[in-house]
Motif scaffolding. Structure first.
Motif, PDB file in Angstrom:
ATOM      1  N   ASP A 135     -74.092  34.948 -29.090  1.00 55.10           N
ATOM      2  CA  ASP A 135     -74.156  33.833 -28.335  1.00 55.10           C
ATOM      3  C   ASP A 135     -75.317  32.772 -28.727  1.00 55.10           C
ATOM      4  OD1 ASP A 135     -72.878  35.312 -26.274  1.00 55.10           O
ATOM      5  OD2 ASP A 135     -74.415  36.455 -25.346  1.00 55.10           O
ATOM      6  N   MET A 136     -76.154  33.251 -29.518  1.00 62.23           N
ATOM      7  CA  MET A 136     -77.213  32.429 -29.831  1.00 62.23           C
ATOM      8  C   MET A 136     -76.596  31.453 -31.076  1.00 62.23           C
ATOM      9  SD  MET A 136     -80.044  31.878 -28.235  1.00 62.23           S
ATOM     10  CE  MET A 136     -80.932  30.968 -29.432  1.00 62.23           C
ATOM     11  N   THR A 137     -76.007  32.061 -31.721  1.00 62.09           N
ATOM     12  CA  THR A 137     -75.039  31.219 -32.805  1.00 62.09           C
ATOM     13  C   THR A 137     -74.267  30.397 -32.509  1.00 62.09           C
ATOM     14  OG1 THR A 137     -75.128  33.330 -34.328  1.00 62.09           O
ATOM     15  CG2 THR A 137     -73.522  31.693 -34.925  1.00 62.09           C
ATOM     16  N   SER A 138     -73.548  30.612 -31.429  1.00 65.27           N
ATOM     17  CA  SER A 138     -72.826  29.634 -30.734  1.00 65.27           C
ATOM     18  C   SER A 138     -73.448  28.584 -30.254  1.00 65.27           C
ATOM     19  CB  SER A 138     -72.099  30.260 -29.537  1.00 65.27           C
ATOM     20  OG  SER A 138     -70.744  29.813 -29.281  1.00 65.27           O
ATOM     21  N   ILE A 139     -74.657  28.610 -29.482  1.00 67.08           N
ATOM     22  CA  ILE A 139     -75.463  27.674 -29.137  1.00 67.08           C
ATOM     23  C   ILE A 139     -75.828  26.813 -30.265  1.00 67.08           C
ATOM     24  CG2 ILE A 139     -77.782  27.163 -28.030  1.00 67.08           C
ATOM     25  CD1 ILE A 139     -76.987  29.542 -25.851  1.00 67.08           C
ATOM     26  N   THR A 140     -76.437  27.469 -31.304  1.00 67.64           N
ATOM     27  CA  THR A 140     -76.894  26.737 -32.511  1.00 67.64           C
ATOM     28  C   THR A 140     -75.961  25.972 -33.151  1.00 67.64           C
ATOM     29  OG1 THR A 140     -76.979  28.483 -33.896  1.00 67.64           O
ATOM     30  CG2 THR A 140     -79.095  28.086 -32.689  1.00 67.64           C
ATOM     31  N   GLN A 141     -74.691  26.523 -33.242  1.00 64.64           N
ATOM     32  CA  GLN A 141     -73.558  25.470 -33.794  1.00 64.64           C
ATOM     33  C   GLN A 141     -73.175  24.422 -32.732  1.00 64.64           C
ATOM     34  OE1 GLN A 141     -70.538  28.945 -34.233  1.00 64.64           O
ATOM     35  NE2 GLN A 141     -71.327  29.004 -36.167  1.00 64.64           N
ATOM     36  N   GLU A 142     -73.173  24.555 -31.679  1.00 67.41           N
ATOM     37  CA  GLU A 142     -72.898  23.502 -30.503  1.00 67.41           C
ATOM     38  C   GLU A 142     -74.103  22.519 -30.578  1.00 67.41           C
ATOM     39  OE1 GLU A 142     -72.581  22.973 -25.683  1.00 67.41           O
ATOM     40  OE2 GLU A 142     -71.833  24.721 -26.393  1.00 67.41           O
ATOM     41  N   ALA A 143     -75.375  22.643 -30.840  1.00 65.34           N
ATOM     42  CA  ALA A 143     -76.407  21.932 -31.065  1.00 65.34           C
ATOM     43  C   ALA A 143     -76.307  21.171 -32.267  1.00 65.34           C
ATOM     44  CB  ALA A 143     -77.831  22.901 -30.921  1.00 65.34           C
ATOM     45  N   THR A 144     -76.078  21.864 -33.310  1.00 69.36           N
ATOM     46  CA  THR A 144     -75.902  21.056 -34.772  1.00 69.36           C
ATOM     47  C   THR A 144     -74.609  20.080 -34.477  1.00 69.36           C
ATOM     48  OG1 THR A 144     -76.658  23.051 -35.715  1.00 69.36           O
ATOM     49  CG2 THR A 144     -75.585  21.277 -36.988  1.00 69.36           C
ATOM     50  N   ALA A 145     -73.668  20.464 -33.895  1.00 66.29           N
ATOM     51  CA  ALA A 145     -72.534  19.519 -33.737  1.00 66.29           C
ATOM     52  C   ALA A 145     -73.098  18.406 -32.800  1.00 66.29           C
ATOM     53  CB  ALA A 145     -71.251  20.161 -33.029  1.00 66.29           C
ATOM     54  N   TRP A 146     -73.696  18.427 -31.659  1.00 65.29           N
ATOM     55  CA  TRP A 146     -74.322  17.590 -30.900  1.00 65.29           C
ATOM     56  C   TRP A 146     -75.214  16.555 -31.682  1.00 65.29           C
ATOM     57  CZ3 TRP A 146     -79.200  16.207 -29.230  1.00 65.29           C
ATOM     58  CH2 TRP A 146     -79.120  15.189 -28.269  1.00 65.29           C
ATOM     59  N   LEU A 147     -75.885  17.138 -32.530  1.00 63.13           N
ATOM     60  CA  LEU A 147     -76.837  16.270 -33.563  1.00 63.13           C
ATOM     61  C   LEU A 147     -76.094  15.304 -34.223  1.00 63.13           C
ATOM     62  CD1 LEU A 147     -79.858  18.541 -34.437  1.00 63.13           C
ATOM     63  CD2 LEU A 147     -79.851  16.142 -33.131  1.00 63.13           C
ATOM     64  N   VAL A 148     -75.143  16.047 -34.887  1.00 64.10           N
ATOM     65  CA  VAL A 148     -74.123  15.176 -35.832  1.00 64.10           C
ATOM     66  C   VAL A 148     -73.414  13.875 -35.068  1.00 64.10           C
ATOM     67  CG1 VAL A 148     -72.120  15.127 -37.357  1.00 64.10           C
ATOM     68  CG2 VAL A 148     -73.755  17.088 -37.392  1.00 64.10           C
ATOM     69  N   LYS A 149     -73.045  14.225 -33.780  1.00 60.51           N
ATOM     70  CA  LYS A 149     -72.243  13.326 -33.044  1.00 60.51           C
ATOM     71  C   LYS A 149     -73.250  12.229 -32.642  1.00 60.51           C
ATOM     72  CE  LYS A 149     -69.439  12.566 -29.048  1.00 60.51           C
ATOM     73  NZ  LYS A 149     -68.885  13.171 -27.933  1.00 60.51           N
ATOM     74  N   GLN A 150     -74.427  12.649 -32.278  1.00 57.54           N
ATOM     75  CA  GLN A 150     -75.620  11.458 -31.719  1.00 57.54           C
ATOM     76  C   GLN A 150     -76.180  10.694 -32.879  1.00 57.54           C
ATOM     77  OE1 GLN A 150     -75.622  11.112 -28.531  1.00 57.54           O
ATOM     78  NE2 GLN A 150     -74.227  12.680 -28.455  1.00 57.54           N
ATOM     79  N   ILE A 151     -76.288  11.459 -34.093  1.00 56.99           N
ATOM     80  CA  ILE A 151     -76.773  10.536 -35.003  1.00 56.99           C
ATOM     81  C   ILE A 151     -76.113   9.135 -35.405  1.00 56.99           C
ATOM     82  CG2 ILE A 151     -77.403  10.550 -37.780  1.00 56.99           C
ATOM     83  CD1 ILE A 151     -78.250  13.531 -37.601  1.00 56.99           C
ATOM     84  N   ALA A 156     -83.629   8.705 -42.402  1.00 52.67           N
ATOM     85  CA  ALA A 156     -82.521   7.536 -42.108  1.00 52.67           C
ATOM     86  C   ALA A 156     -81.166   7.914 -41.763  1.00 52.67           C
ATOM     87  CB  ALA A 156     -82.629   6.615 -43.555  1.00 52.67           C
ATOM     88  N   LYS A 157     -80.763   6.874 -41.076  1.00 48.47           N
ATOM     89  CA  LYS A 157     -79.289   7.080 -40.535  1.00 48.47           C
ATOM     90  C   LYS A 157     -78.270   7.391 -41.745  1.00 48.47           C
ATOM     91  CE  LYS A 157     -75.891   4.800 -37.795  1.00 48.47           C
ATOM     92  NZ  LYS A 157     -75.696   3.699 -36.924  1.00 48.47           N
ATOM     93  N   THR A 158     -78.526   6.787 -42.892  1.00 47.42           N
ATOM     94  CA  THR A 158     -77.465   6.798 -43.727  1.00 47.42           C
ATOM     95  C   THR A 158     -77.888   8.226 -44.692  1.00 47.42           C
ATOM     96  OG1 THR A 158     -79.144   5.588 -45.281  1.00 47.42           O
ATOM     97  CG2 THR A 158     -77.146   4.322 -44.095  1.00 47.42           C
ATOM     98  N   ASP A 159     -78.864   8.699 -44.449  1.00 47.80           N
ATOM     99  CA  ASP A 159     -79.237   9.836 -45.040  1.00 47.80           C
ATOM    100  C   ASP A 159     -79.848  11.049 -44.229  1.00 47.80           C
ATOM    101  OD1 ASP A 159     -79.717  11.749 -47.260  1.00 47.80           O
ATOM    102  OD2 ASP A 159     -81.697  10.924 -47.925  1.00 47.80           O
ATOM    103  N   TYR A 160     -78.913  11.635 -43.439  1.00 48.77           N
ATOM    104  CA  TYR A 160     -79.640  12.434 -42.540  1.00 48.77           C
ATOM    105  C   TYR A 160     -78.969  13.926 -42.877  1.00 48.77           C
ATOM    106  CZ  TYR A 160     -74.687  12.674 -40.884  1.00 48.77           C
ATOM    107  OH  TYR A 160     -73.189  12.977 -40.843  1.00 48.77           O
ATOM    108  N   ALA A 161     -78.394  14.296 -43.961  1.00 46.72           N
ATOM    109  CA  ALA A 161     -78.198  15.608 -44.311  1.00 46.72           C
ATOM    110  C   ALA A 161     -79.220  16.755 -44.857  1.00 46.72           C
ATOM    111  CB  ALA A 161     -77.573  15.709 -45.631  1.00 46.72           C
ATOM    112  N   PRO A 162     -80.671  16.159 -45.132  1.00 47.95           N
ATOM    113  CA  PRO A 162     -81.560  16.926 -45.222  1.00 47.95           C
ATOM    114  C   PRO A 162     -82.400  17.364 -44.002  1.00 47.95           C
ATOM    115  CG  PRO A 162     -81.706  15.111 -46.927  1.00 47.95           C
ATOM    116  CD  PRO A 162     -80.910  14.782 -45.748  1.00 47.95           C
ATOM    117  N   ALA A 163     -82.267  16.423 -42.805  1.00 45.28           N
ATOM    118  CA  ALA A 163     -82.716  16.787 -41.468  1.00 45.28           C
ATOM    119  C   ALA A 163     -81.870  17.319 -40.865  1.00 45.28           C
ATOM    120  CB  ALA A 163     -82.908  15.200 -40.633  1.00 45.28           C
ATOM    121  N   LEU A 164     -80.819  17.362 -40.900  1.00 42.71           N
ATOM    122  CA  LEU A 164     -79.523  18.240 -40.371  1.00 42.71           C
ATOM    123  C   LEU A 164     -79.830  19.792 -40.846  1.00 42.71           C
ATOM    124  CD1 LEU A 164     -77.495  18.280 -38.165  1.00 42.71           C
ATOM    125  CD2 LEU A 164     -75.777  17.689 -39.795  1.00 42.71           C
TER     126      LEU A 164
END
Length: 146
Positions: A46-62, A100-108
């Motif tokens: 369940d927690m893995t599912s939530i963390t994957q959803e949170a990560t996907a949400w962040l990618v979309k919002q960035i 930076a918006k153009t370099d968000y991979a390390p933050a993600l």
């Protein structure tokens, strides 16, 4: 001597900008947030599912981070909170370094690590996972008009 005065004026101006930015965030502006409910009976799956959803949400919002005047940076804050009715009690949070918006991979990558290692055992009363994306461009555009 004049350089010293100019430096002092610069520091005072940015101190005011910082105070204004903090006030803006306190008013609920300049960021995007999402919460996920947590229960004591959640499994690791369940927690893995939530963390994957949170990560996907962040990618979309960035992608929505503003870029006025060349400011295109953001900051991610991840936290655990306890909600009882309308009363929110923050229990734990971590602020990730700006990116930076153009370099968000390390933050993600850092956000994914933090989400995977949430200290739920230390805060068993946590009822919500909170993820915030602060949009510095939007904040600066609001407090420093064109």
């Amino acid at each position: 001597m004049f350089q010293w005065v100019a430096q002092l004026q610069h520091r005072l101006r940015w101190r005011k900008v910082t105070q204004d930015a903090a006030a803006l965030v306190q008013q609920g502006q300049g960021f995007i947030a999402r919460t996920w409910p947590l229960t004591a009976t959640m499994t690791d799956h369940d927690m893995t599912s939530i963390t994957q959803e949170a990560t996907a949400w962040l990618v979309k919002q960035i992608g929505s981070i503003a870029t006025p005047h060349g400011w295109s940076s953001g900051t991610v804050i991840i936290g655990l909170a306890q909600m009882q009715g309308t009363q929110r009690t923050p229990l734990w949070k971590v602020s990730l370094p700006s990116f930076a918006k153009t370099d968000y991979a390390p933050a993600l990558s850092e956000a994914t690590t933090q989400l995977a290692t949430l200290p739920r055992a230390v805060y068993p009363s946590a009822t919500h996972l909170e993820v915030y994306l602060l949009d510095m461009g939007r904040i600066f555009r609001t407090i420093i008009p064109d």
